[in-house]
Design a protein around this motif. Sequence first.
Motif, PDB file in Angstrom:
ATOM      1  N   LEU A  28       0.906  -1.103   0.627  1.00 13.96           N
ATOM      2  CA  LEU A  28      -0.140  -0.006  -0.057  1.00 13.96           C
ATOM      3  C   LEU A  28       1.061   1.271   0.466  1.00 13.96           C
ATOM      4  CD1 LEU A  28      -2.735   0.995   0.248  1.00 13.96           C
ATOM      5  CD2 LEU A  28      -3.001   0.737   3.044  1.00 13.96           C
ATOM      6  N   ARG A 172     -10.378   1.761   4.594  1.00 11.01           N
ATOM      7  CA  ARG A 172      -9.229   1.507   5.340  1.00 11.01           C
ATOM      8  C   ARG A 172      -8.668   0.052   4.750  1.00 11.01           C
ATOM      9  NH1 ARG A 172      -8.038   5.492   9.530  1.00 11.01           N
ATOM     10  NH2 ARG A 172      -8.163   7.298   8.178  1.00 11.01           N
ATOM     11  N   LEU A 175      -8.108  -1.340   1.550  1.00 10.82           N
ATOM     12  CA  LEU A 175      -6.904  -1.112   0.984  1.00 10.82           C
ATOM     13  C   LEU A 175      -6.307  -2.015   1.209  1.00 10.82           C
ATOM     14  CD1 LEU A 175      -7.323   2.648   1.122  1.00 10.82           C
ATOM     15  CD2 LEU A 175      -6.681   1.578  -0.905  1.00 10.82           C
ATOM     16  N   ARG A 176      -5.454  -2.164   2.617  1.00 15.33           N
ATOM     17  CA  ARG A 176      -4.751  -3.287   3.875  1.00 15.33           C
ATOM     18  C   ARG A 176      -4.599  -4.406   3.143  1.00 15.33           C
ATOM     19  NH1 ARG A 176      -6.033  -1.116   9.521  1.00 15.33           N
ATOM     20  NH2 ARG A 176      -5.012   0.816   9.920  1.00 15.33           N
ATOM     21  N   TRP A 178      -6.064  -5.437   0.184  1.00 13.86           N
ATOM     22  CA  TRP A 178      -5.111  -5.439  -1.621  1.00 13.86           C
ATOM     23  C   TRP A 178      -4.151  -5.386  -0.818  1.00 13.86           C
ATOM     24  CZ3 TRP A 178      -9.155  -0.422  -3.023  1.00 13.86           C
ATOM     25  CH2 TRP A 178      -9.917  -1.880  -3.957  1.00 13.86           C
ATOM     26  N   GLY A 179      -3.648  -4.400  -0.513  1.00 10.44           N
ATOM     27  CA  GLY A 179      -2.031  -4.209  -0.118  1.00 10.44           C
ATOM     28  C   GLY A 179      -1.295  -5.625   0.199  1.00 10.44           C
ATOM     29  N   VAL A 184      -0.976  -1.089  -4.316  1.00 10.01           N
ATOM     30  CA  VAL A 184      -1.906  -0.047  -4.375  1.00 10.01           C
ATOM     31  C   VAL A 184      -1.331   1.042  -3.914  1.00 10.01           C
ATOM     32  CG1 VAL A 184      -4.254   0.218  -3.277  1.00 10.01           C
ATOM     33  CG2 VAL A 184      -3.593  -1.917  -3.242  1.00 10.01           C
ATOM     34  N   LEU A 186      -2.906   5.714  -3.845  1.00 11.21           N
ATOM     35  CA  LEU A 186      -3.707   6.238  -3.101  1.00 11.21           C
ATOM     36  C   LEU A 186      -3.759   7.365  -3.187  1.00 11.21           C
ATOM     37  CD1 LEU A 186      -6.385   5.971  -1.141  1.00 11.21           C
ATOM     38  CD2 LEU A 186      -4.338   5.856   0.120  1.00 11.21           C
ATOM     39  N   GLU A 195      -1.966   6.559   4.692  1.00 12.56           N
ATOM     40  CA  GLU A 195      -2.104   5.399   6.030  1.00 12.56           C
ATOM     41  C   GLU A 195      -1.346   5.668   7.051  1.00 12.56           C
ATOM     42  OE1 GLU A 195      -5.374   4.186   5.938  1.00 12.56           O
ATOM     43  OE2 GLU A 195      -6.117   5.299   4.654  1.00 12.56           O
ATOM     44  N   CYS A 198       1.048   2.404   5.541  1.00 11.92           N
ATOM     45  CA  CYS A 198       1.011   2.709   3.194  1.00 11.92           C
ATOM     46  C   CYS A 198       2.988   2.162   3.874  1.00 11.92           C
ATOM     47  CB  CYS A 198       1.442   3.956   3.880  1.00 11.92           C
ATOM     48  SG  CYS A 198       0.218   4.636   2.729  1.00 11.92           S
TER      49      CYS A 198
END
Length: 222
Positions: A28, A172, A175-176, A178-179, A184, A186, A195, A198
Amino acid sequence: MIRLERLTKRYRGHCALDRVDLSLAPGLHGLLGPNGAGKSTLMSILATLTVPDSGKMSIFGLDPITQGGGIRQLLGYVPQQIRLPSQLTGAELLHYAASMKGIGDRGVRSQEVEKALAEVNLNDKANSKIKTYSGGMKQRLAIAQALLGDPKLVVLDEPTAGLDPAERIRFRNLLRRWGETRVVLLSTHIVGDIETSCDSVTVLHEGRLRFQGELRELARLA
Ligand code: ADP
Ligand code: ADP
C-alpha cells in the motif's frame, strides 16, 4: 513491480511531471502533494490514459507505450472526477465494465460483479439506478468497478473525498487487504489521509519527486 524512470510530462511548456523516478513493489503506497503537484498526471499515466513525453515505464515487465493493451487487464483505476451513467443500475454498469475488461463468460462475470459489490458493501443497491445513489455510494461503485478482474495494480486518485467516516474506516481495511497481494497507489493532498499502515509514501511537489520512503522517515524530516 512498477518502475518509472525520468518520467516527464509537459502541458504547453508547463512541466506537470519532471523526471520522476519511482519503484513500487506490492503493498500500500501513498502519493502525497498539494494541488497541482502532478499526482493526477502520474496516476493517469500509470492507468495508460495519458502518454508521457519522455522517460521509461515498466508495469509488471510490460511497457505501456508499446504493449498498452495487455496492461489494461492488469489495472484498476479510480479517477478523481468520477462520471457514471446515471440511467444504469450499479449491477448493469459493472456487467458492462467487466465485459470491457475481457470477462466474456456470463457466469464468471456475474461472480466477479457480486464479489466487487460485496467488497464495497453495495449489494443492496445493485439493482437501483445510479441516479438514486449518494456521493459516497457512487464513489464505492467506482471502486468496485476498478476491482473487477482482480487487477494487480490499483490506482486511486483521492478516493476518500466523498466517503463518510464509517465508509472511510471500511475502505481503509479494504486497502490494507488489497495491499497484501497487489500494488495499491492512493493519492491525497491531505497528510492526515495517508495511511499509517502505508508501506511507502511518495511526495510530489511542482512535478518533482521530493521524497520516497517510509512515513516515519518523512515525519522525522518535517
Ligand atoms: P486537482 O484537484 O488534482 O488539482 P485539477 O483541477 O488539477 O485537479 O485537475 C482536474 C482535471 O482537469 C484533470 O483531469 C486535469 O488533467 C485537468 N486539468 C488540470 N489543469 C488543467 C489545465 N490547466 N488545462 C486543462 N485541463 C486541466
Ligand atoms: P495534482 O493531481 O497533484 O493536483 P495534476 O496532475 O492535476 O496535479 O496537475 C499538475 C499540473 O499540470 C497542474 O499545473 C495542472 O494545471 C497541469 N495540468 C494537468 N492536466 C492538464 C491538462 N490536461 N492540460 C493542461 N494542464 C494540465
